[in-house]
Design a protein around this motif. Sequence first.
Motif, PDB file in Angstrom:
ATOM      1  N   ALA A   1      -6.800   1.620   7.597  1.00 54.45           N
ATOM      2  CA  ALA A   1      -8.012   1.879   6.729  1.00 54.45           C
ATOM      3  C   ALA A   1      -8.102   0.301   6.333  1.00 54.45           C
ATOM      4  N   ALA A   2      -7.066  -0.444   5.633  1.00 58.66           N
ATOM      5  CA  ALA A   2      -7.153  -1.563   4.802  1.00 58.66           C
ATOM      6  C   ALA A   2      -7.504  -2.612   5.846  1.00 58.66           C
ATOM      7  N   MET A   3      -7.058  -2.619   7.050  1.00 59.98           N
ATOM      8  CA  MET A   3      -7.463  -3.625   8.073  1.00 59.98           C
ATOM      9  C   MET A   3      -8.899  -3.380   8.736  1.00 59.98           C
ATOM     10  N   ASP A   4      -9.388  -2.041   8.636  1.00 56.62           N
ATOM     11  CA  ASP A   4     -10.572  -1.975   9.198  1.00 56.62           C
ATOM     12  C   ASP A   4     -11.367  -2.734   7.899  1.00 56.62           C
ATOM     13  N   LEU A   5     -11.262  -2.604   6.659  1.00 54.14           N
ATOM     14  CA  LEU A   5     -11.988  -3.326   5.721  1.00 54.14           C
ATOM     15  C   LEU A   5     -12.002  -4.835   5.903  1.00 54.14           C
TER      16      LEU A   5
ATOM     17  N   ILE B   1      -6.806   7.392  -1.647  1.00 54.13           N
ATOM     18  CA  ILE B   1      -8.084   7.809  -2.331  1.00 54.13           C
ATOM     19  C   ILE B   1      -9.061   6.399  -2.335  1.00 54.13           C
ATOM     20  N   PRO B   2      -8.487   5.333  -2.854  1.00 54.57           N
ATOM     21  CA  PRO B   2      -9.681   4.184  -2.957  1.00 54.57           C
ATOM     22  C   PRO B   2      -9.835   3.606  -1.480  1.00 54.57           C
ATOM     23  N   LEU B   3      -8.899   4.057  -0.525  1.00 52.86           N
ATOM     24  CA  LEU B   3      -9.150   3.632   0.898  1.00 52.86           C
ATOM     25  C   LEU B   3      -9.908   4.699   1.657  1.00 52.86           C
ATOM     26  N   GLY B   4     -10.046   5.896   1.171  1.00 53.19           N
ATOM     27  CA  GLY B   4     -10.973   6.900   1.531  1.00 53.19           C
ATOM     28  C   GLY B   4     -10.105   7.500   2.883  1.00 53.19           C
ATOM     29  N   VAL B   5      -8.665   7.555   2.782  1.00 51.78           N
ATOM     30  CA  VAL B   5      -8.142   8.199   3.804  1.00 51.78           C
ATOM     31  C   VAL B   5      -7.705   9.760   3.312  1.00 51.78           C
ATOM     32  N   PRO B   6      -8.085  10.737   4.173  1.00 55.91           N
ATOM     33  CA  PRO B   6      -8.018  12.094   3.757  1.00 55.91           C
ATOM     34  C   PRO B   6      -6.406  12.567   4.148  1.00 55.91           C
ATOM     35  N   GLY B   7      -6.092  13.682   3.328  1.00 59.92           N
ATOM     36  CA  GLY B   7      -4.834  14.436   3.508  1.00 59.92           C
ATOM     37  C   GLY B   7      -3.620  13.677   2.895  1.00 59.92           C
ATOM     38  N   ARG B   8      -2.664  13.889   3.536  1.00 61.09           N
ATOM     39  CA  ARG B   8      -1.387  13.155   2.907  1.00 61.09           C
ATOM     40  C   ARG B   8      -0.839  11.950   4.070  1.00 61.09           C
TER      41      ARG B   8
ATOM     42  N   LEU C   1       1.034  -1.073   0.051  1.00 58.40           N
ATOM     43  CA  LEU C   1      -0.058   0.003   0.042  1.00 58.40           C
ATOM     44  C   LEU C   1       0.736   1.302  -0.002  1.00 58.40           C
ATOM     45  N   GLU C   2       1.176   1.556  -1.220  1.00 57.62           N
ATOM     46  CA  GLU C   2       1.842   3.183  -1.274  1.00 57.62           C
ATOM     47  C   GLU C   2       0.799   4.122  -0.738  1.00 57.62           C
ATOM     48  N   PRO C   3       1.226   4.868   0.314  1.00 56.87           N
ATOM     49  CA  PRO C   3       0.108   5.834   1.015  1.00 56.87           C
ATOM     50  C   PRO C   3      -0.587   6.694  -0.171  1.00 56.87           C
ATOM     51  N   GLU C   4       0.424   7.544  -1.028  1.00 60.46           N
ATOM     52  CA  GLU C   4      -0.018   8.557  -1.887  1.00 60.46           C
ATOM     53  C   GLU C   4      -1.212   7.719  -2.996  1.00 60.46           C
ATOM     54  N   LEU C   5      -1.081   6.558  -3.267  1.00 63.73           N
ATOM     55  CA  LEU C   5      -1.723   5.783  -4.237  1.00 63.73           C
ATOM     56  C   LEU C   5      -2.925   5.216  -3.711  1.00 63.73           C
TER      57      LEU C   5
END
Length: 380
Positions: free
Chosen positions: A155-159, A139-146, A132-136
């Motif tokens: 976020a991935a583990m929440d899913l 958006i698909p994981l719905g994580v705001p900011g940088r 999981l490259e943060p910048e990429l």
Amino acid sequence: MRLLHTSDWHIGRTFHGQDLLGDQEFVLSALADLAAENEVDVVVIAGDLYDRAIPSAEAVQVATRALDRLRRTGATIVASSGNHDSAPRLGAFSAFLAAGGLHLRTSVGEVGEPIMLADRAGPVAVYALPYLEPELARIPLGVPGRPGHQAVMAAAMDLVRADLATRSAGTRSVVAAHAFVVGGTAGGSERSIAVGGVESVTADVFDGIDYVALGHLHGAQKIGERMRYSGSPLPYAFSEAGHHKGAWLIDLADDGAVTDRWLELPVVRPLSLVTGSMQELLDGYPDLTGHYLSVVLTDAVRPVEPMRRLRERFPHALTVSWEPPARVVDAATDHEVAGLTDEDVLAEFLLQCRGSSASPSEQTLLDRSLAADRLLEAAA
């Protein structure tokens, strides 16, 4: 259910210019033998099948044969992309390959979609998370900011946990992830994943999972009771010379309890670091002729063509450096230099820089240069 946990194959990697495809094919064939001997149900590959985003045709052929050997053992294969892999290329034809027992997870959008397996005790959900490259991934994981790695992995583990909550009671869980988990120790040949924020994630982000198969760090190690790195199947740096390479054999009990056994892989060619003078190396160390060598020469004067001479005796010597013995020489003061001839200044310079005087041939060149310089001064 019995799992074989491996990662970081890095097929196509070279080692100080040495092609490793033959070594990699040999050791991955041995990995398939371990899977067959131990009647493994699932082989989990936690990222970095390849060493580069666009692998060579030869590297792809080695990977294809390795995966085929593993599949022929009867095991299901679950693999995810790492930071070295090209996720789109690795994930090509994944829907078709799944029908044959090879499940590839390379898309961020699939992190909450497990590969569902089962044994006599019931279902096992295997979530293979791609790197999981943060910048990429934000958006698909719905994580705001940088965000950094911690935020996108959380976020991935929440899913993952949200999907697991919808499964039947007693469903056991396995997560494969390619990440630098706090508490892990780097082996020395890993590529940094710091782009996009702090590169590490905390172990508690994986809470609630029965077994976590980690990739990215090249040394085998445990992070807590239910989390392990398998490391790479081959050493990829001389700093890994003492590593015991292999894979984890994981038995997942009916209640989700984990028992493990370390299975060592054969050493294709040992790595050794050796220090000494050129003559000491050429006259000794007969047991190192078949090793990959990193050599430190300690001659007082730098040997001529050291690698050529070393490889005549050690054909697998890969690196050579020169570290002459320390020599304490008092630096001349400005006043002392003022009283020296040009020849004396050059001799002092050589003595301080390399600990020895000029050889006869070097002295001849120096004398010619000084004579030419004096002629030029006289003509001016």
